[in-house]
Design an enzyme around this catalytic site. Sequence first.
Site, PDB file in Angstrom:
ATOM      1  N   GLU A   1       5.208   8.984  -0.888  1.00 31.34           N
ATOM      2  CA  GLU A   1       5.350   8.512  -2.278  1.00 31.34           C
ATOM      3  C   GLU A   1       4.420   9.297  -3.197  1.00 31.34           C
ATOM      4  OE1 GLU A   1       5.749   4.069  -3.021  1.00 31.34           O
ATOM      5  OE2 GLU A   1       4.814   4.088  -1.045  1.00 31.34           O
TER       6      GLU A   1
ATOM      7  N   TRP B   1       0.863  -1.182   0.000  1.00 30.72           N
ATOM      8  CA  TRP B   1       0.000   0.000   0.000  1.00 30.72           C
ATOM      9  C   TRP B   1       0.896   1.229   0.000  1.00 30.72           C
ATOM     10  CZ3 TRP B   1      -0.706  -4.037   3.477  1.00 30.72           C
ATOM     11  CH2 TRP B   1       0.065  -3.976   4.631  1.00 30.72           C
TER      12      TRP B   1
END
Length: 408
Positions: free
Chosen positions: A248, A243
């Site tokens: 990010e 996940w």
Amino acid sequence: MTTSTRGTEARTGVPERERQCEDFFALPELAHLSPTRSTDAGRELRRDGTYRHTPEELDIGTKLAWRNHDRCVGRKHWRTLKVLDARAATSAADIAHACWEHLHYATNGGAVRSAITIAPPADAQGRAFRIINPQLICYAGYRVPGGVLGDPANVETTTLAMDLGWRGAGGPFDILPLLILSPDDVVHVFPIPPELVLEVPITHPELSWFADLGLRWRAVPAVSNMDLEIGGITYPCAPFNGWYVSSEIGRDLGDSDRYDALPEIAVHMGLDRSSDRTLWRDRALIELSHAILHSYRRARVHLVDHHTVARQFIDHVDRENAAGRTCPADWSWINPPLSASLTPTFHRYFDPPDPAIRPAFVRRAPLTISASAPTTAHAIESGENAASPLIPEHRRPWWTSIFESLRS
């Protein structure tokens, strides 16, 4: 057009693969197997250039590959990886349907689950199915005057898809079709059923104008352009996901070579952009990160912040060391791009990356496309002429009816 498809399997000699096979079956996680299993597998490998992993061996091998992945900060959860065995696939359509099942399982209504889909391995000559997309769900990147509309990271994949007949809506977040390269070097194009794509609109809890930026991101980061190597066998088609870490997505939307949203955010915030010394980028990135965390929480889509995942990784390293195992880690990937020095991973060193460690997810060069042959070497295949799924009728999940509705 022709495609270069020969991967690690063709480059790695049989003696090296035999050694990897022997090392795999010598792992303590496989100590309960019959003493003859390693010998039998090695004999098959020498005779046929391959052997078949049992479901248990595949399950253990994939989990260990995640545990060994030196660039992943989320490895604490390596035991939770769900293996979806698609080794019975015989066509690109079968692979596509396996990917749809993967997305359905992994998305889980927003409670994202880690999963990996394993397609048939490469043969002794390196022939295998491969997914061209870097992730199962990617946003298109269109070359336009003055730059790129959409995701610059996917310009080449978008160009290939358009050369093969795909046409997007021309927006900044168009979902690319799945491009699957078959062992006979033909590219097949499969539009992804929209019901399988969960996205999160990015809003801010305090800045109402943030919604007007039109930013969004996907729920599931399913990486699809790495080889999985287990015991001397290479699986070039093995999409997998954990996940997202919020930082990010902050990079995906904020980096200047990606969506480059920070300048526009700074303008709306009224920040002074005359000099880097005003820290306008830093302040814009903080608000973008705040918006991402808020939006995913509001949408009930699971992701983790960089502080939490850093503490989890330190816990994982300590557990590995207590078990007498090393924990290879690429320091530059383990540390977040935002406020790195505020996380515990920043203040210690780790075991260096080990390129020879197996099982492993192995980074490969992008598949190369040349124009030395006519484009008729590639076929366009979509929902209208795709084969039926591998799973029996009574076990077919809800999304198969959606996919079939495209055919009527």
